[in-house]
Design a protein around this motif. Sequence first.
Motif, PDB file in Angstrom:
ATOM      1  N   ALA A 312       0.824  -1.206   0.000  1.00 57.15           N
ATOM      2  CA  ALA A 312       0.000   0.000   0.000  1.00 57.15           C
ATOM      3  C   ALA A 312       0.859   1.257   0.000  1.00 57.15           C
ATOM      4  O   ALA A 312       0.545   2.238  -0.697  1.00 57.15           O
ATOM      5  CB  ALA A 312      -0.929  -0.008   1.218  1.00 57.15           C
ATOM      6  N   VAL A 313       1.939   1.252   0.764  1.00 60.58           N
ATOM      7  CA  VAL A 313       2.841   2.408   0.790  1.00 60.58           C
ATOM      8  C   VAL A 313       3.470   2.622  -0.586  1.00 60.58           C
ATOM      9  O   VAL A 313       3.535   3.760  -1.088  1.00 60.58           O
ATOM     10  CB  VAL A 313       3.929   2.219   1.866  1.00 60.58           C
ATOM     11  N   ALA A 314       3.927   1.526  -1.211  1.00 61.50           N
ATOM     12  CA  ALA A 314       4.542   1.653  -2.538  1.00 61.50           C
ATOM     13  C   ALA A 314       3.547   2.213  -3.549  1.00 61.50           C
ATOM     14  O   ALA A 314       3.897   3.065  -4.378  1.00 61.50           O
ATOM     15  CB  ALA A 314       5.057   0.284  -2.990  1.00 61.50           C
ATOM     16  N   TYR A 315       2.306   1.753  -3.473  1.00 66.05           N
ATOM     17  CA  TYR A 315       1.279   2.243  -4.399  1.00 66.05           C
ATOM     18  C   TYR A 315       0.995   3.724  -4.144  1.00 66.05           C
ATOM     19  O   TYR A 315       0.875   4.517  -5.083  1.00 66.05           O
ATOM     20  CB  TYR A 315      -0.001   1.430  -4.241  1.00 66.05           C
ATOM     21  N   ALA A 316       0.900   4.087  -2.852  1.00 62.46           N
ATOM     22  CA  ALA A 316       0.600   5.482  -2.513  1.00 62.46           C
ATOM     23  C   ALA A 316       1.716   6.422  -2.935  1.00 62.46           C
ATOM     24  O   ALA A 316       1.467   7.590  -3.250  1.00 62.46           O
ATOM     25  CB  ALA A 316       0.345   5.606  -1.009  1.00 62.46           C
ATOM     26  N   ARG A 319       1.129   6.539  -6.983  1.00 59.30           N
ATOM     27  CA  ARG A 319      -0.161   6.983  -7.502  1.00 59.30           C
ATOM     28  C   ARG A 319      -0.293   8.499  -7.378  1.00 59.30           C
ATOM     29  O   ARG A 319      -0.205   9.056  -6.271  1.00 59.30           O
ATOM     30  CB  ARG A 319      -1.286   6.297  -6.727  1.00 59.30           C
ATOM     31  N   ASN A 320      -0.506   9.175  -8.502  1.00 57.79           N
ATOM     32  CA  ASN A 320      -0.616  10.629  -8.504  1.00 57.79           C
ATOM     33  C   ASN A 320      -2.068  11.057  -8.672  1.00 57.79           C
ATOM     34  O   ASN A 320      -2.737  10.685  -9.637  1.00 57.79           O
ATOM     35  CB  ASN A 320       0.227  11.223  -9.638  1.00 57.79           C
ATOM     36  N   GLN A 321      -2.552  11.820  -7.727  1.00 54.65           N
ATOM     37  CA  GLN A 321      -3.851  12.485  -7.787  1.00 54.65           C
ATOM     38  C   GLN A 321      -3.623  13.860  -7.165  1.00 54.65           C
ATOM     39  O   GLN A 321      -3.690  14.020  -5.955  1.00 54.65           O
ATOM     40  CB  GLN A 321      -4.909  11.711  -7.005  1.00 54.65           C
ATOM     41  N   MET A 322      -3.245  14.844  -8.006  1.00 56.02           N
ATOM     42  CA  MET A 322      -2.815  16.146  -7.490  1.00 56.02           C
ATOM     43  C   MET A 322      -1.601  15.962  -6.582  1.00 56.02           C
ATOM     44  O   MET A 322      -1.528  16.466  -5.475  1.00 56.02           O
ATOM     45  CB  MET A 322      -3.961  16.846  -6.737  1.00 56.02           C
ATOM     46  N   GLY A 323      -0.646  15.184  -7.079  1.00 51.80           N
ATOM     47  CA  GLY A 323       0.537  14.813  -6.316  1.00 51.80           C
ATOM     48  C   GLY A 323       0.412  13.393  -5.808  1.00 51.80           C
ATOM     49  O   GLY A 323      -0.687  12.813  -5.813  1.00 51.80           O
ATOM     50  N   PRO A 324       1.509  12.769  -5.373  1.00 54.94           N
ATOM     51  CA  PRO A 324       1.439  11.413  -4.844  1.00 54.94           C
ATOM     52  C   PRO A 324       0.442  11.346  -3.681  1.00 54.94           C
ATOM     53  O   PRO A 324       0.465  12.203  -2.790  1.00 54.94           O
ATOM     54  CB  PRO A 324       2.868  11.136  -4.372  1.00 54.94           C
ATOM     55  N   ILE A 325      -0.418  10.334  -3.689  1.00 58.97           N
ATOM     56  CA  ILE A 325      -1.482  10.300  -2.681  1.00 58.97           C
ATOM     57  C   ILE A 325      -0.940  10.028  -1.279  1.00 58.97           C
ATOM     58  O   ILE A 325      -1.659  10.235  -0.288  1.00 58.97           O
ATOM     59  CB  ILE A 325      -2.570   9.266  -3.030  1.00 58.97           C
ATOM     60  N   ILE A 326       0.319   9.612  -1.174  1.00 57.77           N
ATOM     61  CA  ILE A 326       0.880   9.391   0.151  1.00 57.77           C
ATOM     62  C   ILE A 326       0.963  10.699   0.938  1.00 57.77           C
ATOM     63  O   ILE A 326       1.051  10.691   2.169  1.00 57.77           O
ATOM     64  CB  ILE A 326       2.270   8.729   0.067  1.00 57.77           C
ATOM     65  N   GLY A 327       0.908  11.818   0.243  1.00 55.19           N
ATOM     66  CA  GLY A 327       0.926  13.109   0.917  1.00 55.19           C
ATOM     67  C   GLY A 327      -0.441  13.598   1.347  1.00 55.19           C
ATOM     68  O   GLY A 327      -0.552  14.588   2.089  1.00 55.19           O
ATOM     69  N   VAL A 331      -4.924   9.560   3.536  1.00 54.09           N
ATOM     70  CA  VAL A 331      -4.098   8.407   3.168  1.00 54.09           C
ATOM     71  C   VAL A 331      -2.959   8.256   4.167  1.00 54.09           C
ATOM     72  O   VAL A 331      -2.636   7.147   4.616  1.00 54.09           O
ATOM     73  CB  VAL A 331      -3.555   8.553   1.729  1.00 54.09           C
ATOM     74  N   ARG A 332      -2.375   9.396   4.544  1.00 50.01           N
ATOM     75  CA  ARG A 332      -1.294   9.375   5.548  1.00 50.01           C
ATOM     76  C   ARG A 332      -1.805   8.788   6.862  1.00 50.01           C
ATOM     77  O   ARG A 332      -1.116   8.022   7.536  1.00 50.01           O
ATOM     78  CB  ARG A 332      -0.794  10.798   5.771  1.00 50.01           C
ATOM     79  N   ARG A 333      -3.022   9.174   7.226  1.00 49.45           N
ATOM     80  CA  ARG A 333      -3.624   8.639   8.463  1.00 49.45           C
ATOM     81  C   ARG A 333      -3.767   7.131   8.391  1.00 49.45           C
ATOM     82  O   ARG A 333      -3.404   6.410   9.339  1.00 49.45           O
ATOM     83  CB  ARG A 333      -4.999   9.280   8.681  1.00 49.45           C
ATOM     84  N   MET A 334      -4.275   6.633   7.271  1.00 46.24           N
ATOM     85  CA  MET A 334      -4.466   5.182   7.152  1.00 46.24           C
ATOM     86  C   MET A 334      -3.145   4.436   7.253  1.00 46.24           C
ATOM     87  O   MET A 334      -3.027   3.427   7.971  1.00 46.24           O
ATOM     88  CB  MET A 334      -5.155   4.862   5.814  1.00 46.24           C
ATOM     89  N   LEU A 335      -2.143   4.924   6.540  1.00 45.33           N
ATOM     90  CA  LEU A 335      -0.865   4.232   6.519  1.00 45.33           C
ATOM     91  C   LEU A 335      -0.148   4.311   7.866  1.00 45.33           C
ATOM     92  O   LEU A 335       0.418   3.315   8.339  1.00 45.33           O
ATOM     93  CB  LEU A 335       0.030   4.815   5.419  1.00 45.33           C
ATOM     94  N   ALA A 336      -0.172   5.491   8.493  1.00 45.38           N
ATOM     95  CA  ALA A 336       0.519   5.652   9.775  1.00 45.38           C
ATOM     96  C   ALA A 336      -0.150   4.834  10.872  1.00 45.38           C
ATOM     97  O   ALA A 336       0.522   4.218  11.704  1.00 45.38           O
ATOM     98  CB  ALA A 336       0.550   7.141  10.161  1.00 45.38           C
ATOM     99  N   THR A 337      -1.485   4.829  10.873  1.00 43.28           N
ATOM    100  CA  THR A 337      -2.209   4.037  11.869  1.00 43.28           C
ATOM    101  C   THR A 337      -1.929   2.556  11.688  1.00 43.28           C
ATOM    102  O   THR A 337      -1.728   1.816  12.657  1.00 43.28           O
ATOM    103  CB  THR A 337      -3.719   4.302  11.765  1.00 43.28           C
ATOM    104  N   ALA A 338      -1.892   2.109  10.433  1.00 43.74           N
ATOM    105  CA  ALA A 338      -1.595   0.707  10.159  1.00 43.74           C
ATOM    106  C   ALA A 338      -0.195   0.344  10.643  1.00 43.74           C
ATOM    107  O   ALA A 338       0.013  -0.693  11.274  1.00 43.74           O
ATOM    108  CB  ALA A 338      -1.730   0.422   8.663  1.00 43.74           C
ATOM    109  N   ARG A 339       0.782   1.190  10.357  1.00 41.45           N
ATOM    110  CA  ARG A 339       2.149   0.911  10.797  1.00 41.45           C
ATOM    111  C   ARG A 339       2.236   0.864  12.324  1.00 41.45           C
ATOM    112  O   ARG A 339       2.928   0.002  12.896  1.00 41.45           O
ATOM    113  CB  ARG A 339       3.099   1.967  10.227  1.00 41.45           C
ATOM    114  N   ALA A 340       1.531   1.768  12.992  1.00 39.63           N
ATOM    115  CA  ALA A 340       1.557   1.793  14.464  1.00 39.63           C
ATOM    116  C   ALA A 340       0.925   0.542  15.055  1.00 39.63           C
ATOM    117  O   ALA A 340       1.401  -0.018  16.052  1.00 39.63           O
ATOM    118  CB  ALA A 340       0.844   3.052  14.967  1.00 39.63           C
ATOM    119  N   GLU A 341      -0.169   0.078  14.440  1.00 39.22           N
ATOM    120  CA  GLU A 341      -0.813  -1.133  14.955  1.00 39.22           C
ATOM    121  C   GLU A 341       0.035  -2.372  14.696  1.00 39.22           C
ATOM    122  O   GLU A 341       0.075  -3.291  15.521  1.00 39.22           O
ATOM    123  CB  GLU A 341      -2.206  -1.289  14.334  1.00 39.22           C
TER     124      GLU A 341
END
Length: 565
Positions: A312-316, A319-327, A331-341
């Motif tokens: 998911a991180v690699a895809y984010a 993936r560009n939607q007005m810039g990489p969606i990881i920003g 999306v940042r919330r989902m990824l950071a929460t997942a990593r913390a859990e």
Amino acid sequence: MSYAAPVEQIEFILKHVVPFPDVAGTEKFAEATPETTTAILTEAGKLASNVLAPLNRAGDQTPARLENGKLRSSPGFDAGFRAIAEGGWIGLAADPEYGGMGLPQSLNMAVADMMSGACLSLQLNPLLTQGQIEALEHHASDALKALYLPKLTSGEWSGTMNLTEPGAGSDVGALTTKAERNGDGTYTITGQKIFITWGDSDVTENVCHAVLARLPDGGKGTKGISLFMVPKFIPDEDGNPGVANSLKVVSLEEKMGIHGSPTCVMSYDGATGWLIGQEHKGMAAMFTMMNCARLGVGVQGVGVAEAALQQAVAYAQDRNQMGPIIGHPDVRRMLATARAEIFAARAICLACAASIDMERATDDRDCAARAAFLTPIAKAYGTDVGCRVADTGVQVHGGMGYVEETGAAQYLRDVRITPIYEGTNGIQAMDLVGRKLADGGEAAMRLLDEVSDGAKAAHGDHPELADDVWQASEALREATQDLLKRDVDERFAGAVPYLTAFALVLGGHFHLRAARKGDTAQLALARVFIGRVLPRYAANLAEARAELADLTAISDASLAGGLGG
């Protein structure tokens, strides 16, 4: 789907977060030096990333199958399994007397984490074999040990667990499989078992089935059940696979996921078996196997979550939607929460493994109680996190996550079984509030003392985080005391949210320890967990305290969608 084994994070947790240094400091596990630990994790990481991970997609797209009664495994699984066996990974924690390395279960679970993330379907084979090794080491006769343990430890043979029957799932005591004495030390086994993971194999010479069955004089329920070793091929005088036993695979289940793992319907038609342990005491031996497997399944959830999040991180990032969606903040919330859990769940599993190791090294009853208390939490929370993170991975991919081409959906399909097998997470929770609180809450309170003491020690470094963890631990302590005043059925009604709350508090505790030992990135991750995930404990404790009457007041008709009744 690429996968990079999380060697550095696992090593950090072992060194700084869970009591693995205490394990390595014992005489029994003195060989688990920092240098040995690093070497094992590094080599296991290479195996997982380079050899096993490339097999994951093939296992999903080309499932195991039966051809003229013979099992055919997924492409590449034979070579992958041989790499596991020849590397000695199956016997990592097994008895050196029978070819094992005798290393800590903590390292074994760390390796299982990486192998599960790489290819869950294949990793299930050694997991079940390791559980059978554990049961034989503790309960089998010397003759059975001498015959089976070297072969299982080397990976020449594989092991299974046969509990479930069409009419006896979680209610094991309702089984109907029969055993009869033959008068020569052997037994005749007749019956059918379902959901047998890797019930047949073409990657090993023999498949050794640990089968629960009832003798004619066995009492009702679980107390009258015995456990038998029933091999696919009966060993000859030299200990090699001989004549075929009277058993067969009736069919393979078509499943939602783990397609590369053959889930078999097994038929025993007067098969020859040998007793493991004592007659009518089979559940004691089987529980040894199941407890090993339960922690292993929790680790499976963590491993798959790791793989799903990496993708998911690699895809984010791409993936560009007005810039990489990881920003994007959400999306940042989902990824950071997942990593913390994932960090929290991994630490809980490794803490449980370290407690098992300490009990084995010292015979300390408190360590045994700690391991027993942590096992259902590790299994349930690890697998819940696995499902949650895999689901998040699909969401991050957006519409492409729902398309099989990306592989994101496979992680969700594969990991969804983990909250179900080896005892559903509801059963784990009932075990926690039932058997594990039967000591009057002593084991629970010792853990909570550890959490609160850790928060006090961390207050000078991170006062806000420490205060949040301390308050959560005290709220959990009060809720535990309240539960102890209730009868068991009342506890069962809130068992799952209580277990979840306990896991969250432990997760906060381990994140706080990591924040004190790690760098700024580890502190940032701790802030995410303690600030965003830990607060869920309050809602879970509120549900845990709700009355059973709230549930029983709703009629079956209402649950089915009716308005009356």
